[in-house]
Design a protein around this motif. Structure first.
Motif, short mmCIF file in Angstrom:
data_model
loop_
_atom_site.label_atom_id
_atom_site.label_comp_id
_atom_site.label_asym_id
_atom_site.label_seq_id
_atom_site.Cartn_x
_atom_site.Cartn_y
_atom_site.Cartn_z
N PHE A 1 -13.96 2.62 4.12
CA PHE A 1 -12.62 3.01 3.66
C PHE A 1 -12.68 4.16 2.67
CE2 PHE A 1 -8.89 2.83 0.95
CZ PHE A 1 -7.86 2.76 1.89
N GLY A 2 -13.61 4.09 1.72
CA GLY A 2 -13.75 5.15 0.74
C GLY A 2 -12.67 5.15 -0.33
N PRO A 3 -12.60 4.13 -1.20
CA PRO A 3 -11.58 4.11 -2.26
C PRO A 3 -11.79 5.23 -3.27
CG PRO A 3 -13.21 2.37 -2.61
CD PRO A 3 -13.51 2.95 -1.26
N ASP A 4 -10.69 5.71 -3.85
CA ASP A 4 -10.72 6.79 -4.82
C ASP A 4 -10.25 6.24 -6.17
OD1 ASP A 4 -10.52 9.03 -6.35
OD2 ASP A 4 -9.06 10.07 -5.09
N PRO A 5 -11.16 6.01 -7.13
CA PRO A 5 -10.76 5.41 -8.42
C PRO A 5 -9.86 6.31 -9.27
CG PRO A 5 -13.06 6.10 -8.47
CD PRO A 5 -12.61 6.25 -7.05
N SER A 6 -9.81 7.60 -8.96
CA SER A 6 -8.97 8.51 -9.75
C SER A 6 -7.54 8.60 -9.23
CB SER A 6 -9.60 9.92 -9.75
OG SER A 6 -9.59 10.48 -8.44
N ARG A 7 -7.28 7.99 -8.08
CA ARG A 7 -5.96 8.08 -7.47
C ARG A 7 -5.01 7.07 -8.11
NH1 ARG A 7 -4.91 8.46 -1.03
NH2 ARG A 7 -2.66 8.18 -1.00
N PRO A 8 -3.83 7.49 -8.62
CA PRO A 8 -2.88 6.53 -9.21
C PRO A 8 -2.39 5.52 -8.18
CG PRO A 8 -2.30 8.80 -9.76
CD PRO A 8 -3.35 8.88 -8.68
N THR A 9 -2.26 4.29 -8.59
CA THR A 9 -1.82 3.23 -7.68
C THR A 9 -0.31 3.03 -7.80
OG1 THR A 9 -2.14 1.49 -9.32
CG2 THR A 9 -4.04 2.09 -7.95
N PRO A 10 0.31 2.39 -6.80
CA PRO A 10 1.77 2.14 -6.86
C PRO A 10 2.21 1.34 -8.07
CG PRO A 10 0.93 1.75 -4.65
CD PRO A 10 -0.26 1.96 -5.52
N ALA A 11 1.31 0.49 -8.61
CA ALA A 11 1.66 -0.29 -9.80
C ALA A 11 2.02 0.63 -10.97
CB ALA A 11 0.50 -1.19 -10.19
N VAL A 12 1.43 1.84 -10.96
CA VAL A 12 1.69 2.80 -12.03
C VAL A 12 2.80 3.77 -11.63
CG1 VAL A 12 0.68 4.66 -13.40
CG2 VAL A 12 -0.69 2.64 -12.84
N ASN B 1 9.04 -3.32 -13.00
CA ASN B 1 9.13 -4.57 -13.76
C ASN B 1 9.68 -5.74 -12.95
OD1 ASN B 1 8.09 -3.53 -16.23
ND2 ASN B 1 10.08 -2.60 -16.66
N VAL B 2 9.68 -5.62 -11.62
CA VAL B 2 10.09 -6.71 -10.75
C VAL B 2 8.96 -7.05 -9.77
CG1 VAL B 2 11.75 -7.53 -9.03
CG2 VAL B 2 12.53 -6.10 -10.91
N ASP B 3 8.62 -6.09 -8.91
CA ASP B 3 7.56 -6.29 -7.93
C ASP B 3 6.36 -5.36 -8.15
OD1 ASP B 3 8.93 -8.30 -6.23
OD2 ASP B 3 10.33 -6.66 -5.86
N PHE B 4 6.61 -4.17 -8.69
CA PHE B 4 5.54 -3.23 -9.02
C PHE B 4 5.23 -3.36 -10.51
CE2 PHE B 4 7.43 -1.64 -5.18
CZ PHE B 4 6.39 -1.05 -4.47
N VAL B 5 4.23 -4.18 -10.82
CA VAL B 5 3.90 -4.50 -12.21
C VAL B 5 2.39 -4.48 -12.39
CG1 VAL B 5 4.11 -6.19 -14.08
CG2 VAL B 5 5.94 -5.99 -12.37
N PRO B 6 1.82 -3.58 -13.19
CA PRO B 6 0.36 -3.59 -13.41
C PRO B 6 -0.07 -4.90 -14.09
CG PRO B 6 1.36 -1.55 -14.22
CD PRO B 6 2.48 -2.48 -13.92
N LEU B 7 -1.08 -5.55 -13.51
CA LEU B 7 -1.59 -6.81 -14.06
C LEU B 7 -3.09 -6.71 -14.26
CD1 LEU B 7 0.33 -9.42 -11.83
CD2 LEU B 7 0.84 -8.81 -14.20
N PRO B 8 -3.67 -7.52 -15.16
CA PRO B 8 -5.12 -7.53 -15.34
C PRO B 8 -5.82 -7.90 -14.03
CG PRO B 8 -4.04 -8.71 -17.12
CD PRO B 8 -2.97 -8.42 -16.11
N THR B 9 -7.01 -7.34 -13.82
CA THR B 9 -7.73 -7.53 -12.55
C THR B 9 -8.00 -9.00 -12.27
OG1 THR B 9 -8.78 -5.39 -12.88
CG2 THR B 9 -9.75 -6.84 -11.23
N PRO C 1 -0.18 -6.77 0.27
CA PRO C 1 0.68 -5.75 -0.34
C PRO C 1 1.32 -6.20 -1.65
CG PRO C 1 1.04 -5.78 2.03
CD PRO C 1 0.16 -6.96 1.70
N LEU C 2 1.57 -7.51 -1.82
CA LEU C 2 2.13 -8.00 -3.09
C LEU C 2 1.21 -7.65 -4.25
CD1 LEU C 2 3.50 -11.57 -2.22
CD2 LEU C 2 4.78 -9.43 -2.40
N MET C 3 -0.10 -7.85 -4.04
CA MET C 3 -1.06 -7.55 -5.10
C MET C 3 -1.43 -6.08 -5.13
SD MET C 3 -1.45 -10.21 -6.91
CE MET C 3 0.33 -10.34 -6.66
N ALA C 4 -1.27 -5.38 -4.01
CA ALA C 4 -1.48 -3.93 -4.02
C ALA C 4 -0.48 -3.26 -4.96
CB ALA C 4 -1.33 -3.37 -2.61
N ARG C 5 0.66 -3.89 -5.16
CA ARG C 5 1.68 -3.36 -6.06
C ARG C 5 1.38 -3.68 -7.52
NH1 ARG C 5 5.58 -6.02 -1.74
NH2 ARG C 5 5.85 -4.27 -0.33
#
Length: 483
Positions: free
Chosen positions: A26-37, A42-50, A255-259
């Motif tokens: 797949f090749g993940p990119d750690p520098s790419r902003p995620t949808p959580a950001v 504050n409803v479904d897109f919420v950054p949470l601890p890993t 996808p719930l956690m991808a957010r």
């Protein structure tokens, strides 16, 4: 018991070796902003601890699947271990990882959105309807099973009361922002589920029961003993054990956690790792089921061989772990399906909202979509709850729908791998996709809930579908036929 140890070690090695290989594909990119950001609401897109994302992902995908499915699958014999191990490493964990990572790369899109992009609008419309149906089935199954257990614990006459209580909770949890209930309490329930499995594993190793091993034969022990009538290992085992090996339901949960994920590099421990953890849970419960059905366990715990899976859980947990341990263990089994049920309805709400382009910031709009879903699940329960075999009937439909959705997801991922010119690595998902397509097609053809064709046709149907699906994929890939 040696077979169980070998299987558990194989799962760990699968995560360390094959999981890393899949990540490189797949090749993940750690520098790419995620949808959580980028899409925080504050409803479904919420950054949470890993750690919290991992525990919620594990609990969401686990439910009763790796428990009840594994118990019923144990009737087939030690062949169930092989399906859990190989299915989890090469199909289920790959399926979960890619569905979560593709959602990350597409703004937190749900499964129908991913299908639309990689398999076309027509297929997406089918998958949307199919996914909603599956979510309703999941909700019904995951009301049914905890209600049975709680009813048994409270005298056996209060099942309908517990059904109502669970439905009320579902409505509340589905409507609230993800960090209010799910983010706060679900890690605790995930711990309870893991504790339950570890405690039972310790009991197994202390008791060391003479359960069937690989070298005793991989044939259908259930057919020989009379536990299973007219159910062959292929395709029935691969439908019965879904969540512990591969489950299309997971592609609606990732996808719930991808957010909520803050870095793409966390995808392997969260998505692939949670599935491997679920596989380990399934292996332990498969061993418990093998003890119960094939090694005199039913008589030892005061139950019968005809007991349904929820009753097996109650009998074994309370007999082996005592009052306190039994409460903690059963808490895991009760909490797991309830928490998966409400995230199923949550996923359905979000998929419908995405299709209708309806934002979900207001409670009124969330309620507008959620209520019909709960009504549909309640009606399904109403028609099956009076049937003493109702749980098994709903489970069969759930299992087939679940695995069929996994086929769609795997073909979509295969299309992605091809379109991204990942070389020959599309085999990583194409072969599992073709295999599961053969499983699901064969099952619906020969089972009584389907076309009820002669069992003698199974090898021809399975082989034909497997080869045909690969040929169709290559024709689509070459452009000789249009989607």
């Amino acid at each position: 018991m040696i077979s169980l140890i070998i299987s558990l070690v194989a799962l760990v090695l699968g995560y360390l070796l094959y999981g890393r290989f899949v990540e490189r594909v797949f090749g993940p990119d750690p520098s790419r902003p995620t949808p959580a950001v980028t899409k925080a609401d504050n409803v479904d897109f919420v950054p949470l601890p890993t750690w919290k994302v991992y525990m919620i992902q594990f609990l969401n995908i686990a439910g009763t699947g790796p428990i009840f499915g594994a118990i019923m699958g144990a009737k087939f014999g030690p062949s169930c271990y092989l399906w859990i191990v190989f299915g989890c490493i090469f199909a289920g964990a790959v399926h979960d990882y890619f569905s979560g990572m593709l959602s990350l790369h597409n703004g937190g899109a749900g499964l129908p959105g991913l299908i639309r992009k990689y398999l076309g609008k027509g297929t997406s419309a089918v998958v949307l309807v199919f996914s909603i149906m599956l979510m309703v089935l999941v909700g019904a199954v995951f009301v049914y099973s905890p209600a049975i257990i709680l009813g048994d614990m409270t005298g056996g006459n209060s099942m309908m009361i517990w059904v109502a209580v669970v439905f009320v909770y579902y409505l509340i949890a589905t409507l609230l922002p993800i960090d209010k209930i799910i983010g706060r309490f679900y890690p605790v329930f995930a711990f309870a589920l893991i504790f339950m499995a570890v405690a039972l594993a310790v009991c197994l190793f202390v008791k060391w029961p003479a359960i069937p091993e690989f070298w005793n034969g991989l044939g259908n022990l259930g057919e020989t003993s009379g536990l299973l009538k007219g159910q062959s290992i292929f395709p029935c085992l691969f439908i019965t054990i879904a969540c512990g090996a591969i489950s299309g339901f997971h592609s609606t949960q990732s996808p719930l956690m991808a957010r909520c994920l803050k870095n793409e590099k966390l995808g392997r421990p969260v998505f692939y790792g949670a599935m491997v953890t679920e596989g380990a849970i399934a292996l332990i419960w498969a061993a418990v089921g093998s003890y119960f059905f094939h090694a005199g366990g039913a008589a030892e715990v005061g139950s019968s061989l005809s007991a349904q899976a929820p009753s097996v859980v109650t009998a074994v947990s309370t007999s082996w772990l005592g009052v306190l341990g039994g409460i903690l263990a059963i808490l895991g089994v009760v909490a797991a399906p309830i928490t998966s049920g409400d995230t199923a309805f949550r996923s359905a709400r979000l998929m419908i909202a995405e299709a209708l382009h309806m934002d979900q910031k207001s409670y009124a709009k969330r309620l507008y979509i959620a209520v019909p879903l709960f009504v549909a699940a309640a009606l399904l329960l109403w028609f099956n709850i009076a049937d003493e075999n109702g749980f098994n009937t709903i489970w069969r439909y759930f299992g087939w729908a679940n695995q069929t959705l996994a086929c769609f997801t795997l073909w979509a991922i295969t299309s992605y791998l091809t379109s991204e010119k990942k070389g020959a690595w599309y085999f990583v998902t194409m072969l599992p996709a073709a295999f599961m397509t053969a499983v699901c097609t064969t099952y619906i053809c020969v089972e009584k809930i389907g076309l009820n064709m002669p069992a003698a046709w199974i090898p021809y149907i399975a082989t034909g579908v497997f080869v045909l699906s690969i040929c169709l994929y290559y024709l689509l890939r070459s452009g000789k036929i249009r989607r």
